[in-house]
Design an enzyme around this catalytic site. Structure first.
Site, PDB file in Angstrom:
ATOM      1  N   ARG A 122      -3.507  -7.914   4.363  1.00 28.65           N
ATOM      2  CA  ARG A 122      -3.201  -7.965   2.933  1.00 28.65           C
ATOM      3  C   ARG A 122      -2.862  -9.384   2.524  1.00 28.65           C
ATOM      4  NH1 ARG A 122       1.442  -4.278   0.119  1.00 28.65           N
ATOM      5  NH2 ARG A 122       2.815  -5.593   1.363  1.00 28.65           N
ATOM      6  N   THR A 176      -2.284 -11.984  -3.622  1.00 26.19           N
ATOM      7  CA  THR A 176      -3.020 -11.060  -4.491  1.00 26.19           C
ATOM      8  C   THR A 176      -2.823  -9.594  -4.105  1.00 26.19           C
ATOM      9  OG1 THR A 176      -5.016 -11.097  -3.104  1.00 26.19           O
ATOM     10  CG2 THR A 176      -4.785 -12.835  -4.774  1.00 26.19           C
ATOM     11  N   ASP A 210       8.186  -2.914   7.186  1.00 24.10           N
ATOM     12  CA  ASP A 210       6.805  -3.170   7.579  1.00 24.10           C
ATOM     13  C   ASP A 210       6.543  -2.453   8.898  1.00 24.10           C
ATOM     14  OD1 ASP A 210       4.624  -4.675   9.114  1.00 24.10           O
ATOM     15  OD2 ASP A 210       4.448  -5.581   7.126  1.00 24.10           O
ATOM     16  N   ASP A 249       5.367  -4.700  11.870  1.00 28.24           N
ATOM     17  CA  ASP A 249       6.421  -5.539  12.400  1.00 28.24           C
ATOM     18  C   ASP A 249       7.389  -4.720  13.233  1.00 28.24           C
ATOM     19  OD1 ASP A 249       5.439  -7.857  11.332  1.00 28.24           O
ATOM     20  OD2 ASP A 249       6.733  -7.822   9.558  1.00 28.24           O
TER      21      ASP A 249
END
Length: 214
Positions: free
Chosen positions: A109, A113, A205, A208
């Protein structure tokens, strides 16, 4: 929020799924614990994602007598994890269906944006003959999920399911705006996305937490 608000979404409210998900949400859960729970919950999600597979009756012999018994027939499975976090769901799925083939969809990602950028794709040749179960722990903006399904359709896929741990309402709407025919199986629909495109309350996340990175 429940699946009643989203007809194409199945929320797995089984007590074991919800219990494991709560432990995964807890920020004190270790990397090893998070990874193991993700593998376990993936198996439970896989049961729902494969609920409508076709069965056929075959002749076998038990130690006592012959009988007709059900076995899987028709389309075989492809698991398609979106790298890298989707790999965490893959192991549990393969524990349940070890004969399934695997397609890898490498996306990241863009932090500015929030759009998905492809860096790797590898899939079996006969995708049109198989049911494809797309795997990613989080359906947040859904940009990665949409890009993955777009790419899998280009490879010939016509029968897909999307499996995730958590989904945001915005992500569900975005995903089904592009792919309304692809059902979603998830453990929970959370409140919303924050300004950074993360699901809240969420679990952070997933990649992570699974790999011990930041």
């Amino acid at each position: 929020m429940s699946s009643l608000d989203f007809p194409q979404v199945t929320v797995i409210d089984h007590p074991l799924v919800q219990h494991k998900l709560t432990i995964m949400r807890d920020k004190s859960t270790s990397t090893a614990g998070f990874r193991q729970l993700l593998r376990e919950i993936a198996m439970l999600l896989c049961y729902e994602a494969t609920r409508d597979l076709t069965l056929e009756m075959v002749e076998i012999e038990t130690p006592l007598m012959p009988m007709r018994a059900p076995m899987l027939s028709g389309k075989k499975l492809v698991f398609a994890p979106i790298l890298r976090a989707g790999e965490g769901l893959l192991d549990g799925m393969l524990d349940l269906v070890p004969a399934a083939r695997v397609a890898h969809v490498g996306l990241y990602r863009d932090p500015k944006t929030l759009s998905a950028v492809e860096y790797y794709f590898k899939a079996p040749d006969d995708m049109g003959d198989r049911r494809v179960i797309v795997l990613d722990p989080m359906l947040a903006t859904a940009n990665s999920a949409i890009a993955a399904v777009d790419r899998l359709k280009e490879a010939g896929s016509t029968d897909m399911r999307f499996v995730c741990l958590l989904a945001a309402p915005e992500g569900i709407d975005n995903f089904h705006g592009h792919h309304p025919e692809v059902p979603i199986v998830t453990a929970a629909i959370d409140e919303a996305l924050n300004d950074h495109g993360y699901i809240v309350p969420g679990l952070g996340d997933a990649g992570d937490r699974m790999f011990g990175t930041k």
